[in-house]
Design a protein around this motif. Sequence first.
Motif, PDB file in Angstrom:
ATOM      1  N   PHE A  59     -24.013  44.781  23.749  1.00 45.16           N
ATOM      2  CA  PHE A  59     -22.648  44.568  24.226  1.00 45.16           C
ATOM      3  C   PHE A  59     -21.813  45.776  23.849  1.00 45.16           C
ATOM      4  CE2 PHE A  59     -24.190  40.282  23.658  1.00 45.16           C
ATOM      5  CZ  PHE A  59     -23.539  39.518  24.610  1.00 45.16           C
ATOM      6  N   ASP A  60     -21.059  46.326  24.798  1.00 43.70           N
ATOM      7  CA  ASP A  60     -20.010  47.270  24.447  1.00 43.70           C
ATOM      8  C   ASP A  60     -18.722  46.453  24.345  1.00 43.70           C
ATOM      9  OD1 ASP A  60     -19.213  46.817  27.103  1.00 43.70           O
ATOM     10  OD2 ASP A  60     -19.620  48.864  27.747  1.00 43.70           O
ATOM     11  N   ARG A  61     -17.612  47.086  24.042  1.00 41.60           N
ATOM     12  CA  ARG A  61     -16.359  46.341  23.853  1.00 41.60           C
ATOM     13  C   ARG A  61     -15.980  45.555  25.113  1.00 41.60           C
ATOM     14  NH1 ARG A  61     -12.589  46.121  20.128  1.00 41.60           N
ATOM     15  NH2 ARG A  61     -10.483  45.499  20.679  1.00 41.60           N
ATOM     16  N   GLU A  62     -16.143  46.166  26.272  1.00 39.44           N
ATOM     17  CA  GLU A  62     -15.778  45.513  27.529  1.00 39.44           C
ATOM     18  C   GLU A  62     -16.642  44.276  27.797  1.00 39.44           C
ATOM     19  OE1 GLU A  62     -15.656  46.614  32.285  1.00 39.44           O
ATOM     20  OE2 GLU A  62     -15.527  48.226  30.822  1.00 39.44           O
ATOM     21  N   SER A  63     -17.945  44.398  27.603  1.00 36.34           N
ATOM     22  CA  SER A  63     -18.805  43.239  27.859  1.00 36.34           C
ATOM     23  C   SER A  63     -18.633  42.172  26.779  1.00 36.34           C
ATOM     24  CB  SER A  63     -20.277  43.652  28.003  1.00 36.34           C
ATOM     25  OG  SER A  63     -20.759  44.282  26.842  1.00 36.34           O
ATOM     26  N   ALA A  64     -18.323  42.568  25.543  1.00 43.89           N
ATOM     27  CA  ALA A  64     -18.063  41.590  24.484  1.00 43.89           C
ATOM     28  C   ALA A  64     -16.801  40.790  24.799  1.00 43.89           C
ATOM     29  CB  ALA A  64     -17.938  42.287  23.139  1.00 43.89           C
ATOM     30  N   THR A  65     -15.781  41.471  25.311  1.00 40.74           N
ATOM     31  CA  THR A  65     -14.540  40.794  25.702  1.00 40.74           C
ATOM     32  C   THR A  65     -14.804  39.816  26.840  1.00 40.74           C
ATOM     33  OG1 THR A  65     -13.222  42.685  24.988  1.00 40.74           O
ATOM     34  CG2 THR A  65     -12.178  41.156  26.530  1.00 40.74           C
ATOM     35  N   ALA A  66     -15.597  40.237  27.817  1.00 46.27           N
ATOM     36  CA  ALA A  66     -15.941  39.363  28.938  1.00 46.27           C
ATOM     37  C   ALA A  66     -16.752  38.158  28.455  1.00 46.27           C
ATOM     38  CB  ALA A  66     -16.714  40.136  29.997  1.00 46.27           C
ATOM     39  N   PHE A  67     -17.667  38.383  27.510  1.00 48.78           N
ATOM     40  CA  PHE A  67     -18.476  37.280  26.988  1.00 48.78           C
ATOM     41  C   PHE A  67     -17.617  36.309  26.187  1.00 48.78           C
ATOM     42  CE2 PHE A  67     -21.855  35.640  24.007  1.00 48.78           C
ATOM     43  CZ  PHE A  67     -22.430  34.799  24.948  1.00 48.78           C
ATOM     44  N   LYS A  68     -16.636  36.830  25.448  1.00 51.16           N
ATOM     45  CA  LYS A  68     -15.713  35.956  24.713  1.00 51.16           C
ATOM     46  C   LYS A  68     -14.986  35.031  25.683  1.00 51.16           C
ATOM     47  CE  LYS A  68     -12.054  35.903  21.273  1.00 51.16           C
ATOM     48  NZ  LYS A  68     -10.699  35.698  21.701  1.00 51.16           N
ATOM     49  N   LYS A  69     -14.600  35.549  26.838  1.00 48.70           N
ATOM     50  CA  LYS A  69     -13.941  34.721  27.847  1.00 48.70           C
ATOM     51  C   LYS A  69     -14.887  33.640  28.352  1.00 48.70           C
ATOM     52  CE  LYS A  69     -11.403  34.758  32.222  1.00 48.70           C
ATOM     53  NZ  LYS A  69     -11.638  33.369  32.359  1.00 48.70           N
ATOM     54  N   VAL A  70     -16.143  33.988  28.608  1.00 45.83           N
ATOM     55  CA  VAL A  70     -17.135  32.992  29.041  1.00 45.83           C
ATOM     56  C   VAL A  70     -17.277  31.905  27.978  1.00 45.83           C
ATOM     57  CG1 VAL A  70     -19.600  32.616  29.506  1.00 45.83           C
ATOM     58  CG2 VAL A  70     -18.432  34.577  30.516  1.00 45.83           C
ATOM     59  N   LEU A  71     -17.370  32.309  26.713  1.00 46.29           N
ATOM     60  CA  LEU A  71     -17.493  31.337  25.625  1.00 46.29           C
ATOM     61  C   LEU A  71     -16.281  30.414  25.554  1.00 46.29           C
ATOM     62  CD1 LEU A  71     -18.968  33.614  22.826  1.00 46.29           C
ATOM     63  CD2 LEU A  71     -20.175  31.813  24.081  1.00 46.29           C
ATOM     64  N   GLU A  72     -15.088  30.993  25.650  1.00 48.87           N
ATOM     65  CA  GLU A  72     -13.869  30.188  25.562  1.00 48.87           C
ATOM     66  C   GLU A  72     -13.683  29.301  26.798  1.00 48.87           C
ATOM     67  OE1 GLU A  72     -10.820  33.043  24.482  1.00 48.87           O
ATOM     68  OE2 GLU A  72     -11.156  32.571  22.368  1.00 48.87           O
ATOM     69  N   ASP A  73     -14.090  29.773  27.961  1.00 49.17           N
ATOM     70  CA  ASP A  73     -14.037  28.932  29.157  1.00 49.17           C
ATOM     71  C   ASP A  73     -14.990  27.745  29.017  1.00 49.17           C
ATOM     72  OD1 ASP A  73     -12.212  30.669  30.271  1.00 49.17           O
ATOM     73  OD2 ASP A  73     -13.613  31.544  31.715  1.00 49.17           O
ATOM     74  N   THR A  74     -16.081  27.950  28.309  1.00 55.98           N
ATOM     75  CA  THR A  74     -17.089  26.893  28.127  1.00 55.98           C
ATOM     76  C   THR A  74     -16.740  25.954  26.975  1.00 55.98           C
ATOM     77  OG1 THR A  74     -18.805  28.402  28.952  1.00 55.98           O
ATOM     78  CG2 THR A  74     -19.538  26.455  27.709  1.00 55.98           C
ATOM     79  N   PHE A  75     -16.368  26.494  25.828  1.00 57.36           N
ATOM     80  CA  PHE A  75     -16.192  25.701  24.609  1.00 57.36           C
ATOM     81  C   PHE A  75     -14.744  25.506  24.175  1.00 57.36           C
ATOM     82  CE2 PHE A  75     -20.415  27.700  24.119  1.00 57.36           C
ATOM     83  CZ  PHE A  75     -21.187  26.546  24.068  1.00 57.36           C
ATOM     84  N   GLY A  76     -13.814  26.154  24.837  1.00 60.96           N
ATOM     85  CA  GLY A  76     -12.425  26.111  24.404  1.00 60.96           C
ATOM     86  C   GLY A  76     -12.126  27.263  23.465  1.00 60.96           C
ATOM     87  N   PRO A  77     -10.873  27.379  22.995  1.00 57.06           N
ATOM     88  CA  PRO A  77     -10.486  28.514  22.136  1.00 57.06           C
ATOM     89  C   PRO A  77     -11.377  28.627  20.910  1.00 57.06           C
ATOM     90  CG  PRO A  77      -8.557  27.239  22.800  1.00 57.06           C
ATOM     91  CD  PRO A  77      -9.765  26.457  23.239  1.00 57.06           C
ATOM     92  N   LEU A  78     -11.688  29.858  20.577  1.00 57.35           N
ATOM     93  CA  LEU A  78     -12.514  30.123  19.379  1.00 57.35           C
ATOM     94  C   LEU A  78     -11.658  30.670  18.263  1.00 57.35           C
ATOM     95  CD1 LEU A  78     -15.542  31.832  21.169  1.00 57.35           C
ATOM     96  CD2 LEU A  78     -15.354  29.485  20.386  1.00 57.35           C
TER      97      LEU A  78
END
Length: 78
Positions: A59-78
């Motif tokens: 993951f670079d910073r951009e893909s990590a940010t995108a993955f964080k959004k996927v996680l939060e869309d799935t599980f709610g705020p982290l």
Amino acid sequence: MAKLRRFIKGDIDAKAPRTEVDGYFTEVHANDGTLLLYLYNFSKAGPKPGATPTQSLHFDRESATAFKKVLEDTFGPL
């Protein structure tokens, strides 16, 4: 090994895993100096001397940010 470029919602009928493994991470620097987060795991038996990871992602910073959004869309705020 691959650096994640983007995330696309898939439509595969996936099943829950039957086993658990430990996840490992480390920081890696690309040839251009970009900081990458390297995630990897070994088979259920765990790492052995000389073993290579079973699965890995960068993951670079951009893909990590995108993955964080996927996680939060799935599980709610982290």
